[in-house]
Design a protein around this motif. Structure first.
Motif, PDB file in Angstrom:
ATOM      1  N   VAL A  83      -3.249 -28.568 -64.066  1.00 60.44           N
ATOM      2  CA  VAL A  83      -4.153 -29.216 -64.653  1.00 60.44           C
ATOM      3  C   VAL A  83      -3.867 -29.425 -66.217  1.00 60.44           C
ATOM      4  CG1 VAL A  83      -6.689 -29.553 -65.346  1.00 60.44           C
ATOM      5  CG2 VAL A  83      -5.978 -28.576 -63.024  1.00 60.44           C
ATOM      6  N   SER A  84      -3.597 -30.689 -66.659  1.00 60.77           N
ATOM      7  CA  SER A  84      -3.755 -30.872 -67.960  1.00 60.77           C
ATOM      8  C   SER A  84      -4.661 -30.480 -69.076  1.00 60.77           C
ATOM      9  CB  SER A  84      -3.636 -32.442 -68.448  1.00 60.77           C
ATOM     10  OG  SER A  84      -4.773 -32.952 -68.194  1.00 60.77           O
ATOM     11  N   VAL A 216      -8.423 -28.787 -77.079  1.00 58.05           N
ATOM     12  CA  VAL A 216      -9.250 -28.540 -75.797  1.00 58.05           C
ATOM     13  C   VAL A 216     -10.398 -27.873 -75.716  1.00 58.05           C
ATOM     14  CG1 VAL A 216      -9.068 -28.692 -73.261  1.00 58.05           C
ATOM     15  CG2 VAL A 216      -7.222 -29.582 -74.598  1.00 58.05           C
ATOM     16  N   ALA A 220     -14.991 -28.947 -71.730  1.00 60.56           N
ATOM     17  CA  ALA A 220     -14.333 -30.349 -71.024  1.00 60.56           C
ATOM     18  C   ALA A 220     -13.168 -29.760 -70.154  1.00 60.56           C
ATOM     19  CB  ALA A 220     -13.533 -30.977 -72.328  1.00 60.56           C
ATOM     20  N   LEU A 221     -12.481 -28.537 -70.481  1.00 59.13           N
ATOM     21  CA  LEU A 221     -11.239 -28.056 -69.730  1.00 59.13           C
ATOM     22  C   LEU A 221     -12.040 -27.769 -68.281  1.00 59.13           C
ATOM     23  CD1 LEU A 221      -8.529 -27.553 -69.062  1.00 59.13           C
ATOM     24  CD2 LEU A 221      -8.998 -25.100 -70.199  1.00 59.13           C
ATOM     25  N   HIS A 224     -12.757 -30.660 -66.154  1.00 56.25           N
ATOM     26  CA  HIS A 224     -11.542 -31.271 -65.755  1.00 56.25           C
ATOM     27  C   HIS A 224     -10.893 -30.552 -64.566  1.00 56.25           C
ATOM     28  CE1 HIS A 224      -8.286 -33.963 -65.901  1.00 56.25           C
ATOM     29  NE2 HIS A 224      -7.355 -33.343 -66.507  1.00 56.25           N
ATOM     30  N   GLU A 227     -12.930 -31.117 -61.384  1.00 54.00           N
ATOM     31  CA  GLU A 227     -12.684 -32.469 -60.955  1.00 54.00           C
ATOM     32  C   GLU A 227     -11.317 -32.587 -60.061  1.00 54.00           C
ATOM     33  OE1 GLU A 227     -12.080 -36.999 -62.705  1.00 54.00           O
ATOM     34  OE2 GLU A 227     -12.602 -35.533 -63.975  1.00 54.00           O
ATOM     35  N   ARG A 228     -10.262 -31.993 -60.902  1.00 56.34           N
ATOM     36  CA  ARG A 228      -9.065 -31.855 -60.197  1.00 56.34           C
ATOM     37  C   ARG A 228      -8.690 -31.083 -59.145  1.00 56.34           C
ATOM     38  NH1 ARG A 228      -4.928 -33.806 -63.374  1.00 56.34           N
ATOM     39  NH2 ARG A 228      -3.637 -33.186 -61.646  1.00 56.34           N
TER      40      ARG A 228
END
Length: 378
Positions: A83-84, A216, A220-221, A224, A227-228
């Motif tokens: 994950v970015s 980051v 928010a991480l 994310h 979600e991923r």
């Protein structure tokens, strides 16, 4: 007039000390019970607080706290690393086992497996030894509260040999950690070693600890990652609050402590109200004499208010000091390790004391207001 009110109050020492005792005891009971309640429920977040380096905790969707979790497959680690925004991600294992000491005693322990390379997952501070002792074979680090539970007073645990799931474990360090809610013994070891100590299942990894890249935000991480990957990701603060909420929602602690606090308030009202009413009744002639020489009801009310405020402030101070003394007296006990008094609790106790004083003062004042100046001549 105010000086006369104070002299009237302190002149009857038995009732004066009775009023102080009622306020002080009620304050002590409310403050002490609220302090213990807050510190106990915060123990539900101890597992998170003991890992200060992790920004985000990733877990199975059904996991709720560090102690109530469902193991994930090892492939979850690779998903999170892809994950970015993830600076680093390491595996974290938390399980339970039974340990047999050299004396043959059986003790339930929590096993925590930390990353082999970085040792992320260990508490920040050590009481004895260094974290790099885990590089030695069969090494474990015990928490300082566990030392008092597993060994006799004064006995050093360093070098002691334990038996975990038919495997040898040697204690080579003592960690300074926040005790868990149950104050159970905690043993830290490398992740690869923990897999041997914890009874095997198909999936073994409890969590993935994640560090956020520069720029980051953890929130928010976490969103994310969820979600991923479809896994549940929580920031450090969110996951700590989850542990606190779990204890509040699934135990009877809030109800039990709440009942005690309410009883403390009722006891305060009963003792102070009764004693203050007796004090007013015994001094009714003095108040009547003051009315006879022209003192107004407003000034009489001010005198009663000063008496009530004086008793309330002194009694409140004694009760808070009693709570501080209680916490300090038991600070050496592992069960009370890290206990503190949040600043909000004395304010809550102060509000309760003001309410007690207002209620009891109003009840006592009613009798004074009805007193006729002629009462002094009867």
């Amino acid at each position: 007039m105010l000086w006369i009110a104070i002299r009237m109050l302190t002149g009857d020492r038995q009732k004066f000390y009775g009023l102080l005792f009622g306020i002080a005891f009620s304050t002590l009971l409310i403050t002490q019970q609220l302090t213990i309640f807050v510190n106990l429920v915060e123990r539900g977040a101890s597992g998170v607080y003991n890992v200060p380096t992790a920004d985000v905790w990733v877990m199975d969707a059904v996991s709720r706290t560090t102690d109530v979790n469902f193991a994930m497959p090892s492939t979850a680690l690779d998903k999170v690393r892809g994950v970015s925004g993830v600076e680093w991600a390491v595996p974290h294992l938390r399980g339970s086992a039974a340990v047999r000491t050299q004396e043959g005693d059986l003790e339930g322990v929590n096993i925590i497996g930390v990353d082999d390379a970085t040792l992320i997952g260990l508490p920040k501070n050590m009481v004895e030894g260094r974290t790099d002792v885990l590089a030695q074979p069969d090494s474990v680090i015990i928490d300082d509260v566990g030392v008092s539970n597993l060994f006799e007073d004064g006995q050093s645990p360093i070098g002691e040999r334990l038996e975990l799931n038919d495997q040898r474990a040697i204690i080579r360090g003592v960690a300074d950690s926040i005790p868990s809610f149950t104050s159970q013994v905690v043993l830290y070891t490398k992740y690869s070693q923990a897999l041997r100590y914890v009874p095997g299942t198909r999936n073994r990894m409890s969590f993935v600890l994640v560090g956020a890249a520069d720029g980051v935000s953890p929130s928010a991480l976490a969103a994310h990652i969820t979600e991923r990957t479809g896994l549940r990701a929580r920031t450090r603060d969110e996951f700590a609050q989850d542990g606190v909420d779990f204890i509040i929602q699934n135990t009877g602690i809030p109800i039990n402590f709440g009942i005690t606090v309410v009883l403390g308030f009722i006891v305060g009202v009963a003792i102070v109200g009764l004693t203050f009413s007796l004090f007013i009744r015994d001094n009714i002639k003095q108040f009547g004499a003051l009315k006879a020489i022209g003192v107004t009801n407003r000034k009489i009310a001010g005198m009663v208010g000063v008496q009530a405020s004086m008793v309330g402030l002194i009694g409140y101070g004694l009760g808070v000091l009693g709570t501080v003394g209680f916490i300090n007296a038991f600070s050496a006990n592992p069960t009370f390790k890290g206990f503190y008094i949040p600043w909000q609790i004395p304010l809550i106790s102060l509000a309760a004391m003001i309410l007690i004083i207002v209620l009891t003062g109003w009840i006592a004042l009613r009798g004074v207001m009805k007193t006729e100046p002629a009462a002094v001549f009867r």
